[in-house]
Scaffold this active site. Structure first.
Site, short mmCIF file in Angstrom:
data_model
loop_
_atom_site.label_atom_id
_atom_site.label_comp_id
_atom_site.label_asym_id
_atom_site.label_seq_id
_atom_site.Cartn_x
_atom_site.Cartn_y
_atom_site.Cartn_z
N ASP A 69 -46.95 -61.30 69.80
CA ASP A 69 -48.16 -61.44 69.43
C ASP A 69 -48.82 -62.94 69.54
O ASP A 69 -48.04 -63.77 68.95
CB ASP A 69 -48.23 -61.11 68.11
CG ASP A 69 -49.64 -61.26 67.33
OD1 ASP A 69 -50.53 -61.59 67.86
OD2 ASP A 69 -49.73 -60.65 66.16
N SER A 150 -62.58 -67.07 79.10
CA SER A 150 -63.76 -67.49 78.10
C SER A 150 -64.78 -66.39 78.32
O SER A 150 -64.24 -65.19 78.45
CB SER A 150 -64.19 -68.83 78.28
OG SER A 150 -65.22 -69.07 77.46
N TYR A 164 -65.93 -64.33 67.39
CA TYR A 164 -65.37 -64.47 68.81
C TYR A 164 -66.07 -65.70 69.43
O TYR A 164 -65.58 -66.42 70.25
CB TYR A 164 -66.09 -62.85 69.19
CG TYR A 164 -65.67 -62.87 70.63
CD1 TYR A 164 -64.41 -62.58 71.28
CD2 TYR A 164 -66.56 -63.02 71.95
CE1 TYR A 164 -64.17 -62.37 72.65
CE2 TYR A 164 -66.41 -62.91 73.21
CZ TYR A 164 -65.00 -62.64 73.66
OH TYR A 164 -64.67 -62.45 75.04
N LYS A 168 -64.34 -68.87 71.36
CA LYS A 168 -64.37 -68.99 72.59
C LYS A 168 -65.08 -70.52 73.06
O LYS A 168 -64.60 -71.07 74.04
CB LYS A 168 -65.04 -68.05 73.32
CG LYS A 168 -64.22 -66.77 73.51
CD LYS A 168 -62.88 -66.44 74.25
CE LYS A 168 -62.43 -65.25 74.56
NZ LYS A 168 -61.35 -65.22 75.36
N1 LIG Z 1 -64.55 -57.20 78.78
C1 LIG Z 1 -65.62 -57.97 78.97
O1 LIG Z 1 -66.75 -57.59 79.26
C2 LIG Z 1 -65.29 -59.33 78.74
C3 LIG Z 1 -66.38 -60.21 78.76
C4 LIG Z 1 -66.22 -61.62 78.62
C5 LIG Z 1 -64.95 -62.19 78.56
N2 LIG Z 1 -63.86 -61.24 78.14
C6 LIG Z 1 -62.45 -61.97 77.89
O2 LIG Z 1 -61.69 -61.35 79.19
C7 LIG Z 1 -60.21 -61.30 78.38
C8 LIG Z 1 -59.78 -59.70 78.77
O3 LIG Z 1 -60.50 -58.76 78.00
P1 LIG Z 1 -60.46 -57.52 78.22
O4 LIG Z 1 -61.91 -56.92 78.04
O5 LIG Z 1 -59.41 -57.24 79.54
O6 LIG Z 1 -59.63 -57.03 76.96
P2 LIG Z 1 -58.83 -55.52 76.79
O7 LIG Z 1 -59.30 -54.68 77.46
O8 LIG Z 1 -59.27 -55.44 74.97
O9 LIG Z 1 -57.41 -56.12 76.86
C9 LIG Z 1 -56.68 -57.26 75.66
C10 LIG Z 1 -55.30 -57.39 76.25
O10 LIG Z 1 -54.78 -58.32 75.23
C11 LIG Z 1 -53.80 -57.72 74.47
N3 LIG Z 1 -53.88 -58.50 73.15
C12 LIG Z 1 -54.88 -58.43 72.23
N4 LIG Z 1 -54.45 -59.22 71.12
C13 LIG Z 1 -53.21 -59.78 71.40
C14 LIG Z 1 -52.33 -60.72 70.76
N5 LIG Z 1 -52.63 -60.93 69.41
N6 LIG Z 1 -51.30 -60.97 71.36
C15 LIG Z 1 -50.95 -60.52 72.34
N7 LIG Z 1 -51.77 -59.78 73.22
C16 LIG Z 1 -52.79 -59.34 72.88
C17 LIG Z 1 -53.85 -56.59 74.48
O11 LIG Z 1 -52.67 -55.49 74.32
P3 LIG Z 1 -52.16 -55.23 72.76
O12 LIG Z 1 -53.31 -54.82 71.94
O13 LIG Z 1 -51.16 -54.46 72.99
O14 LIG Z 1 -51.57 -56.59 72.25
C18 LIG Z 1 -54.45 -56.10 75.94
O15 LIG Z 1 -53.41 -56.11 76.80
C19 LIG Z 1 -60.41 -61.66 76.99
O16 LIG Z 1 -60.43 -62.93 77.11
C20 LIG Z 1 -61.85 -61.43 76.72
O17 LIG Z 1 -62.33 -62.48 75.78
C21 LIG Z 1 -64.12 -59.89 78.32
#
Ligand SMILES: NC(=O)c1ccc[n+]([C@@H]2O[C@H](COP(=O)([O-])OP(=O)(O)OC[C@H]3O[C@@H](n4cnc5c(N)ncnc54)[C@H](OP(=O)(O)O)[C@@H]3O)[C@@H](O)[C@H]2O)c1
Length: 254
Positions: A69, A150, A164, A168
């Site tokens: 974590d 970010s 959030y 960021k």
């Molecule tokens: N999706 C979007 O539209 C979007 C837009 C802008 C920015 N982002 C950014 O892109 C990045 C990836 O986002 P995503 O959409 O791919 O997210 P996601 O699908 O929710 O995946 C999040 C990942 O992070 C892990 N995680 C969460 N909390 C954690 C912790 N405390 N320690 C270790 N691992 C942790 C989760 O696994 P576990 O739960 O098993 O730990 C999972 O592998 C993030 O930084 C997000 O802010 C996403």
């Protein structure tokens, strides 16, 4: 290996990607491993993470799972130590793991201080700790890249996205300060806004969104990989937006 003169070479690079079990982190792990990197993926839940590692290995790539974590104060040096034991030197750290904070997303007036602090722990303090643990050896070697993932919520003040967005925005600024302090060391720090992607995080944040309107994380991961390999190399401290179609928003660097 990363070379100051020629930029970033993926083949053989030791890479740590947090949040590697799904979404963008999984896609980054797959893309890096397919390009020959030695990948260490980090997440809290063991089974999905091990599944990703298995899939990468079945395709001939190198990947390892570290269950941790990033919000845990003792995790950073444990991750760094395990990663070094598994793949040797780490040339690339991608701070990708993130939390939205409380969902459904809510007004700051309705956000508990503890919920706000938790978002900072995962999205800001975790990346700070991990960068501290991994950038020191990079400085000693004179090369390395740290990428902070970010969001446009770091720049735009969206209502309901307070915990959030603030985390960021702070991560963006932290990256700029790291870059200023590491100038001349050969270690660069980049910030990437990946744009809206079809992931669990997006579904939790905006359940009514049409998945077809969102970017495939695999496409975004490929864009990030090509940013890393760009010639001449992107300078340290740069913030880049990817993920959108060129006609939606031109790549912006700020
Ligand atoms: N999706 C979007 O539209 C979007 C837009 C802008 C920015 N982002 C950014 O892109 C990045 C990836 O986002 P995503 O959409 O791919 O997210 P996601 O699908 O929710 O995946 C999040 C990942 O992070 C892990 N995680 C969460 N909390 C954690 C912790 N405390 N320690 C270790 N691992 C942790 C989760 O696994 P576990 O739960 O098993 O730990 C999972 O592998 C993030 O930084 C997000 O802010 C996403």
């Amino acid at each position: 290996m990363i070379d100051r003169e020629t930029g970033f070479v993926v083949k053989g690079t030791g890479a740590v990607v947090t949040g590697g079990s799904r979404g963008l982190g999984k896609a980054l792990g797959q893309a890096l491993a397919a390009a020959g990197a030695r990948v260490v993926l980090v997440a809290r839940e063991a089974d999905p993470l091990r599944q990703v590692v298995t899939e990468i290995r079945e395709r001939g790539g190198e990947a390892h799972a570290v269950i941790a974590d990033v919000a845990d104060k003792d995790a950073a040096y444990a991750i760094a130590g395990q990663a070094a034991a598994l793949v040797g030197r780490i040339d690339l750290l991608i701070n990708n793991a993130s939390t939205l904070g409380p969902v459904p997303l809510r007004l700051l007036l309705d956000t508990d201080c503890e919920q706000f602090a938790e978002a900072l722990q995962v999205n800001l303090i975790g990346p700070f700790r991990l960068t501290k643990a991994l950038a020191g050896p990079m400085v000693l070697r004179g090369s390395g890249t740290v990428v902070n993932i970010s969001s446009d919520a770091a720049v735009e003040a969206y209502g309901h996205w307070g915990a959030y967005g603030a985390s960021k925005a702070a991560l963006d600024h932290l990256g700029r300060i790291w870059a200023a302090e590491l100038e001349g060391t050969g270690v660069r720090v980049l910030t990437v806004d990946p744009g809206e992607m079809n992931t669990r995080m997006h579904a939790e944040a905006i359940p009514e969104a049409d998945p077809a309107s969102l970017a495939d994380p695999a496409r975004v991961a490929a864009q990030i990989l090509s940013l890393l390999q760009r010639e001449p190399p992107l300078p340290s401290g740069r913030r880049v937006s990817v993920g959108r179609e060129p006609d939606q928003q031109p790549e912006r660097a700020s």
